[in-house]
Write a protein that holds these residues in place. Structure first.
Motif, PDB file in Angstrom:
ATOM      1  N   VAL A 190       0.816  -1.242  -0.025  1.00 33.88           N
ATOM      2  CA  VAL A 190      -0.159  -0.045  -0.119  1.00 33.88           C
ATOM      3  C   VAL A 190       0.871   1.198  -0.060  1.00 33.88           C
ATOM      4  N   SER A 191       0.490   2.315  -0.577  1.00 29.61           N
ATOM      5  CA  SER A 191       1.324   3.634  -0.374  1.00 29.61           C
ATOM      6  C   SER A 191       0.604   4.577   0.581  1.00 29.61           C
ATOM      7  N   TYR A 192       1.236   4.848   1.547  1.00 27.30           N
ATOM      8  CA  TYR A 192       0.855   5.703   2.673  1.00 27.30           C
ATOM      9  C   TYR A 192       1.117   7.146   2.339  1.00 27.30           C
ATOM     10  N   GLU A 193      -0.068   8.086   2.592  1.00 27.13           N
ATOM     11  CA  GLU A 193       0.299   9.458   2.312  1.00 27.13           C
ATOM     12  C   GLU A 193       0.984  10.165   3.322  1.00 27.13           C
ATOM     13  N   ASP A 194       0.972   9.626   4.620  1.00 26.34           N
ATOM     14  CA  ASP A 194       1.767  10.480   5.494  1.00 26.34           C
ATOM     15  C   ASP A 194       3.277  10.288   5.661  1.00 26.34           C
ATOM     16  N   GLY A 195       4.034   9.602   4.750  1.00 25.36           N
ATOM     17  CA  GLY A 195       5.232   9.310   4.710  1.00 25.36           C
ATOM     18  C   GLY A 195       5.840   8.343   5.328  1.00 25.36           C
ATOM     19  N   THR A 196       5.101   7.485   6.033  1.00 20.83           N
ATOM     20  CA  THR A 196       5.550   6.311   6.731  1.00 20.83           C
ATOM     21  C   THR A 196       6.203   5.423   5.773  1.00 20.83           C
TER      22      THR A 196
END
Ligand code: HEC
Length: 252
Positions: A190-196
């Motif tokens: 998954v790609s996280y939007e918060d940079g995690t």
């Protein structure tokens, strides 16, 4: 007599670790923000966990007891909740003609289930229906630690273990043969939007925290109440101490 008591205690002490080992290997104990008497959910973590559920687990697992509007509790705005719900088509009705129809989900709807019924769910998964995840974190010993361990516990079966067709070897699953294929298998799934950084471990952790919230949404309220009760008891103790001194003052 003393010897019998001693022998019994000694036998129990020796047996106890064997008991613990019966349920499988010890689960790695993670640090969770919600643990402890005053723990709270980490909103970022739980929101990322929802994303993992939505993009990975929801393909097979229902979460029947959670409604879209509950997501407001973990920091989604009303508009976000509406949009998340509306991305799903659900069956509603019957309408005035007595027919069921499809419509976008509303915040008041429960999470959409991937299968029409448990027979269909089992048929699609080698005869084992993926269980509902709403209360899973409370239903298993170890809670979030167990779910995290399960998700990261896939490995090559030892040479003496025969893995049947449609089964997978998992270190932490009781009996080790699980029908669920490794759901979180590669970094960046998954790609996280918060940079995690979405490592396998991170995604497993996040979804475990999300499932813990789903299973115990009132945890924070319970912890806050505990704190209030303690403050109340401390104040009462001082008060009664004062009263006691007053009452006994004349006698000294
Ligand atoms: C391809 C379908 C599929 C996907 C995707 C999937 N699961 Fe499963 N899951 C299953 C099946 C099937 C079982 C039942 C396994 C069994 O009993 O052997 C299961 C069982 C479980 C269990 C119960 C284990 C137990 O102790 O009984 C948990 C927890 C679980 N899944 C969590 C997850 C999570 C979290 C995700 C997303 C990261 C996920 N699953 C994604 C199919 C899936």
């Amino acid at each position: 007599m003393l010897r019998i008591v001693f022998a019994t205690v000694a036998a129990l002490a020796i047996a106890a670790p064997a008991y613990a080992a019966e349920g499988g290997p010890e689960l790695p104990k993670l640090k969770w923000s919600f643990n402890g008497a005053f723990g709270t959910f980490d909103r970022g973590e739980v929101q990322r966990g929802f994303q993992v559920y939505k993009e990975v687990c929801a393909a097979c697992h229902s979460m029947h007891y959670v409604s879209y509007r509950n997501l407001a509790d973990i920091g989604f705005t009303e508009a976000e909740v509406k949009a998340i719900a509306a991305a799903n088509e659900v069956t509603a009705g019957p309408n005035d003609d007595g027919e069921m129809f499809q419509r976008p989900a509303l915040p008041s709807d429960r999470f959409k289930s991937p299968y029409a019924n448990s027979k269909a769910a089992a048929a699609a998964n080698n005869g084992k229906a993926p269980p509902d995840l709403s209360l899973m974190a409370k239903a298993r010993n170890g809670g979030a630690d167990y779910i995290h361990a399960l998700l990261t516990g896939y490995e090559k079966a030892p040479a003496d273990v025969q893995v049947p067709e449609g089964g997978n070897y998992n270190k932490y699953f009781p009996g080790h043969i699980i029908a669920m294929p490794q759901p979180i298998a590669s970094e960046g799934q998954v790609s996280y939007e918060d940079g995690t950084k979405p490592t396998v471990d991170q995604m497993s952790r996040d979804v475990s925290a999300f499932l813990m919230w789903a299973a115990e949404p009132k945890l924070e309220a319970r912890h806050a109440m505990g704190l209030k009760v303690i403050i109340f008891l401390v104040i009462m103790s001082f008060l009664f101490y004062g009263v006691k001194r007053r009452v006994w003052a004349d006698l000294h």
